[in-house]
Design an enzyme around this catalytic site. Structure first.
Site, mmCIF file in Angstrom:
data_model
loop_
_atom_site.group_PDB
_atom_site.id
_atom_site.type_symbol
_atom_site.label_atom_id
_atom_site.label_comp_id
_atom_site.label_asym_id
_atom_site.label_seq_id
_atom_site.Cartn_x
_atom_site.Cartn_y
_atom_site.Cartn_z
ATOM 1 N N SER A 137 0.823 -1.173 0.044
ATOM 2 C CA SER A 137 -0.077 0.116 0.010
ATOM 3 C C SER A 137 0.959 1.322 -0.051
ATOM 4 O O SER A 137 1.964 1.064 0.508
ATOM 5 C CB SER A 137 -0.698 -0.062 1.213
ATOM 6 O OG SER A 137 -1.732 1.156 1.396
ATOM 7 N N TYR A 150 -2.332 -0.433 10.583
ATOM 8 C CA TYR A 150 -2.240 -0.708 9.345
ATOM 9 C C TYR A 150 -1.119 -0.302 8.563
ATOM 10 O O TYR A 150 -0.509 -1.064 7.825
ATOM 11 C CB TYR A 150 -3.430 -0.094 8.506
ATOM 12 C CG TYR A 150 -3.789 -0.400 7.014
ATOM 13 C CD1 TYR A 150 -4.035 -1.660 6.620
ATOM 14 C CD2 TYR A 150 -3.304 0.336 6.076
ATOM 15 C CE1 TYR A 150 -4.044 -2.028 5.225
ATOM 16 C CE2 TYR A 150 -3.358 0.270 4.474
ATOM 17 C CZ TYR A 150 -3.881 -1.172 4.324
ATOM 18 O OH TYR A 150 -3.933 -1.390 2.972
HETATM 19 N N1 LIG Z 1 -8.793 -0.992 -1.366
HETATM 20 C C1 LIG Z 1 -7.581 -0.239 -1.109
HETATM 21 O O1 LIG Z 1 -7.997 0.939 -1.105
HETATM 22 C C2 LIG Z 1 -6.121 -0.883 -0.855
HETATM 23 C C3 LIG Z 1 -5.381 0.409 -0.995
HETATM 24 C C4 LIG Z 1 -3.972 -0.254 -1.043
HETATM 25 C C5 LIG Z 1 -3.628 -1.736 -0.740
HETATM 26 N N2 LIG Z 1 -4.706 -2.276 -0.503
HETATM 27 C C6 LIG Z 1 -4.402 -3.650 -0.322
HETATM 28 O O2 LIG Z 1 -4.688 -4.638 -1.397
HETATM 29 C C7 LIG Z 1 -5.017 -5.973 -0.649
HETATM 30 C C8 LIG Z 1 -6.356 -6.303 -1.178
HETATM 31 O O3 LIG Z 1 -7.396 -5.455 -0.765
HETATM 32 P P1 LIG Z 1 -8.880 -5.284 -1.263
HETATM 33 O O4 LIG Z 1 -9.052 -4.041 -1.488
HETATM 34 O O5 LIG Z 1 -9.090 -6.279 -2.447
HETATM 35 O O6 LIG Z 1 -9.618 -5.662 -0.161
HETATM 36 P P2 LIG Z 1 -11.019 -6.625 0.053
HETATM 37 O O7 LIG Z 1 -11.960 -6.543 -1.177
HETATM 38 O O8 LIG Z 1 -11.757 -6.451 1.195
HETATM 39 O O9 LIG Z 1 -10.655 -7.984 -0.108
HETATM 40 C C9 LIG Z 1 -9.593 -8.728 0.790
HETATM 41 C C10 LIG Z 1 -9.221 -10.068 0.479
HETATM 42 O O10 LIG Z 1 -8.399 -10.842 1.646
HETATM 43 C C11 LIG Z 1 -9.112 -12.003 1.671
HETATM 44 N N3 LIG Z 1 -8.669 -12.189 3.373
HETATM 45 C C12 LIG Z 1 -8.872 -11.474 4.335
HETATM 46 N N4 LIG Z 1 -8.428 -11.977 5.527
HETATM 47 C C13 LIG Z 1 -8.180 -13.163 5.129
HETATM 48 C C14 LIG Z 1 -7.482 -14.483 5.889
HETATM 49 N N5 LIG Z 1 -7.514 -14.358 7.172
HETATM 50 N N6 LIG Z 1 -7.337 -15.424 5.069
HETATM 51 C C15 LIG Z 1 -7.319 -15.655 3.871
HETATM 52 N N7 LIG Z 1 -7.855 -14.428 3.231
HETATM 53 C C16 LIG Z 1 -8.363 -13.407 3.715
HETATM 54 C C17 LIG Z 1 -10.531 -11.816 1.766
HETATM 55 O O11 LIG Z 1 -10.992 -13.101 1.755
HETATM 56 P P3 LIG Z 1 -12.034 -13.728 2.622
HETATM 57 O O12 LIG Z 1 -12.791 -12.653 3.727
HETATM 58 O O13 LIG Z 1 -12.839 -14.523 1.716
HETATM 59 O O14 LIG Z 1 -11.174 -14.434 3.613
HETATM 60 C C18 LIG Z 1 -10.384 -10.990 0.291
HETATM 61 O O15 LIG Z 1 -10.535 -11.950 -0.743
HETATM 62 C C19 LIG Z 1 -4.898 -5.711 0.753
HETATM 63 O O16 LIG Z 1 -3.579 -6.293 1.185
HETATM 64 C C20 LIG Z 1 -4.899 -4.453 0.869
HETATM 65 O O17 LIG Z 1 -4.358 -3.965 2.379
HETATM 66 C C21 LIG Z 1 -5.925 -2.018 -0.687
#
Ligand SMILES: NC(=O)c1ccc[n+]([C@@H]2O[C@H](COP(=O)([O-])OP(=O)(O)OC[C@H]3O[C@@H](n4cnc5c(N)ncnc54)[C@H](OP(=O)(O)O)[C@@H]3O)[C@@H](O)[C@H]2O)c1
Length: 232
Positions: A137, A150
């Protein structure tokens, strides 16, 4: 679980929705995908979508914080690509953050990198090839109020990624980190107006760009942000 395939295999964590799902769909065109998350129905829907496009996918329901389950489940997987994407964020002042929220972020965003990477890296080193991409991130190199845990976990992702890159690059294994800004996924539910954000597909493009480089090239770090951030 192990599907017999002559395609290269890509393991994607957090593949049930958001960025991980977009990455898995893109990789499904060229790789056998091992899609990891806790939500089986969403993983099955993803797997069907990849199969209907002519690809192959194993839906693997595991919690990436469960070291034993990760080791057991990924033991037989011959991974060419690993995308460590699973992540959670509870953005709030430290005094409002519960101990559970703190530990969950540290366990999913950071400790799980050890469990999952440790499961697939020995095979990559043995074969002298592989690519590990972390989804970090921009909070991994900056700070914000409400991000004490975070941002700390994402700073840890940066330190982990660069150190690992230096350890294994001369063994044929590339390590990259893709750092998104704000992405319109369910992760951003704290901010209802997502119209200005980049999309999960935009981040998937960056991941694919890092992976699709010639053997002589290592793209180690990518930052991908909204061109015009929300005002105010
Ligand atoms: N969205 C943003 O603004 C943003 C910005 C910068 C970085 N990121 C990073 O991008 C990555 C993905 O984020 P996203 O935006 O796609 O979030 P999201 O839509 O909330 O998806 C998160 C994913 O992580 C999985 N997950 C969470 N806890 C888990 C666990 N204990 N075991 C296995 N899987 C788990 C969830 O699957 P289940 O719930 O099905 O387990 C889901 O598939 C993260 O690392 C986040 O920090 C996001």
């Amino acid at each position: 679980m192990a599907t017999i395939t002559d395609k290269n295999t890509a393991v994607v964590t957090g593949a049930s929705r958001g960025i991980g799902r977009a990455v898995a769909l893109r990789l499904g065109a060229t790789h056998h995908v091992v899609a990891v998350a806790r939500s089986r129905p969403q993983l099955e829907t993803l797997a069907s979508e990849i199969r209907s496009g002519g690809g192959s996918c194993d839906a693997v329901e595991i919690d990436v914080t469960d070291a034993k389950a990760v080791a057991r489940t990924l033991a037989g997987v011959r991974a060419d690509v690993l995308v460590n994407n699973a992540g959670v964020g509870y953005m709030k002042p430290l005094l409002e953050l519960s101990s559970d929220e703190w530990h969950t972020m540290v366990d999913v965003n950071f400790n799980a990198l050890f469990h999952v990477t440790r499961a697939v890296l020995p095979g990559m080193v043995e074969r002298g090839r592989g690519h590990i991409v972390m989804v970090g991130s921009i909070a991994g190199r900056s700070a914000f109020a409400g991000g004490s845990c975070y941002a700390a976990t994402k700073h840890a992702v940066m330190g982990f990624s660069e150190s690992l890159m230096l350890e294994v690059r001369d063994q044929g294994v590339k390590v990259s980190v893709v750092n998104p800004g704000s992405v319109a996924t369910t992760f951003s539910r704290r901010d209802r107006d997502t119209s200005w954000m980049i999309t999960a597909d935009d981040v998937a493009d960056a991941v694919i760009h890092a992976i699709d480089t010639p053997p002589r090239v290592l793209v180690h770090r990518i930052e991908v942000r909204a061109a015009i951030p929300k005002k105010g």
